[in-house]
Write an enzyme that holds these catalytic residues in place. Structure first.
Site, PDB file in Angstrom:
ATOM      1  N   LEU A  89      -3.577  -0.229   2.712  1.00  0.00           N
ATOM      2  CA  LEU A  89      -3.072  -1.585   2.883  1.00  0.00           C
ATOM      3  C   LEU A  89      -2.330  -1.656   4.207  1.00  0.00           C
ATOM      4  CD1 LEU A  89      -1.616  -2.072  -0.706  1.00  0.00           C
ATOM      5  CD2 LEU A  89      -3.739  -3.067   0.173  1.00  0.00           C
ATOM      6  N   ALA A  90      -2.067  -2.870   4.669  1.00  0.00           N
ATOM      7  CA  ALA A  90      -1.325  -3.008   5.920  1.00  0.00           C
ATOM      8  C   ALA A  90       0.003  -2.263   5.839  1.00  0.00           C
ATOM      9  CB  ALA A  90      -1.103  -4.479   6.249  1.00  0.00           C
ATOM     10  N   GLU A  91       0.688  -2.376   4.705  1.00  0.00           N
ATOM     11  CA  GLU A  91       1.979  -1.693   4.562  1.00  0.00           C
ATOM     12  C   GLU A  91       2.164  -1.184   3.137  1.00  0.00           C
ATOM     13  OE1 GLU A  91       3.969  -1.228   7.111  1.00  0.00           O
ATOM     14  OE2 GLU A  91       3.210  -2.717   8.536  1.00  0.00           O
ATOM     15  N   THR A  92       2.797  -0.026   3.033  1.00  0.00           N
ATOM     16  CA  THR A  92       3.346   0.476   1.777  1.00  0.00           C
ATOM     17  C   THR A  92       4.843   0.638   1.981  1.00  0.00           C
ATOM     18  OG1 THR A  92       1.306   1.621   1.129  1.00  0.00           O
ATOM     19  CG2 THR A  92       3.353   2.372   0.123  1.00  0.00           C
TER      20      THR A  92
END
Length: 257
Positions: free
Chosen positions: A40-43
């Site tokens: 994902l774009a961010e965790t």
């Protein structure tokens, strides 16, 4: 681990982020491996401290200094899934970020990073923008190119190999909007994010820029990615207030070696 769609009221829109609430930090290599696995774009990884919460964010490639949508996702998990009440204060690499619940939405209190001049348009940027740019500026992590109108933002075809050469900077394109005060798109291929669906952090610079251009401090913004997302923004002194909603998509259990 929770997965949350941020800056939306509906599943399968906005920007997805994963959130893990920890008692102690995992090894950096493990946190990065989880983020890479999620893709994902961010965790986001968050843990409680005496006066609030420590918060860190990882893309599939590396840790980042600032992320808005994963902050919103984290606040949603703490408040909506875990029942944490009151103002949430996150300690991060860009200082204290505060989040307050506003009915069914959340107000993010971020630092303002006013636009910094670049000067003449670098040839590579001019080529990437296709000659449609009006102006260009930067902040500490991104280059911003203002295009002539919203249609140019919608029709922009990113030259990702050349945009990747802007590393360590990402590329934001923006223009005055029609239905909304301004629109934007965001590309960070060097961080494993070809196009970010909805990005809170870039609005810490977009809001002071468009507030000056439009002569108003309360602004409606829309990120014109495929998934899309709406942000209600306000410039308040040296802070940028961003209001958005979030919905939980998934709760999962991770099995670590």
């Amino acid at each position: 681990m929770y997965q949350v769609d941020a800056f939306t009221t509906e599943l399968f829109s906005g920007n997805p982020a994963a959130v893990l609430v920890l008692d102690q930090w995992l090894p950096v290599e493990t946190m990065q491996a989880i983020a890479s696995e999620n893709n994902l774009a961010e965790t986001a990884f968050v843990k409680r401290q005496p006066n609030g919460w420590d918060l860190r964010w990882f893309t599939p490639v590396h840790e980042v200094d600032f992320c808005g949508h994963a902050t919103l996702a984290t606040a949603h998990v703490l408040a909506n899934e875990l029942g944490v009440e009151g103002e949430l204060v996150f300690t991060t690499k860009v200082g204290a970020l505060r989040v307050n619940r506003k009915n069914s939405a959340y107000q993010l209190d971020f630092p303002s990073f006013p636009p910094q001049p670049i000067g003449a348009m670098p040839p590579m940027l001019s080529e990437i923008a296709g000659g449609l740019h009006v102006s260009v500026f930067r902040n500490f992590e991104n280059i911003f190119v203002v295009l002539r109108d919203e249609q140019a933002v919608l029709e922009f075809i990113p030259d990702l190999p050349n945009i990747e050469k802007l590393d360590p900077f990402g590329l934001v394109i923006t223009a005055k909007g029609g239905e909304h005060d301004f629109v934007s798109r965001y590309f960070v291929p060097h961080a494993g994010i070809p196009e970010d669906p909805v990005t809170g952090s870039i609005h810490s610079t977009l809001v002071p820029y468009w507030a000056a251009q439009l002569g108003k401090t309360k602004l409606s913004a829309f990120q014109r990615s495929k998934r899309g997302g709406q942000l209600v923004c306000e410039l308040s002194g040296d802070r940028v207030l961003i209001t958005g909603s979030a919905v939980t998509f998934m709760k999962a259990k991770i099995y670590l070696p």
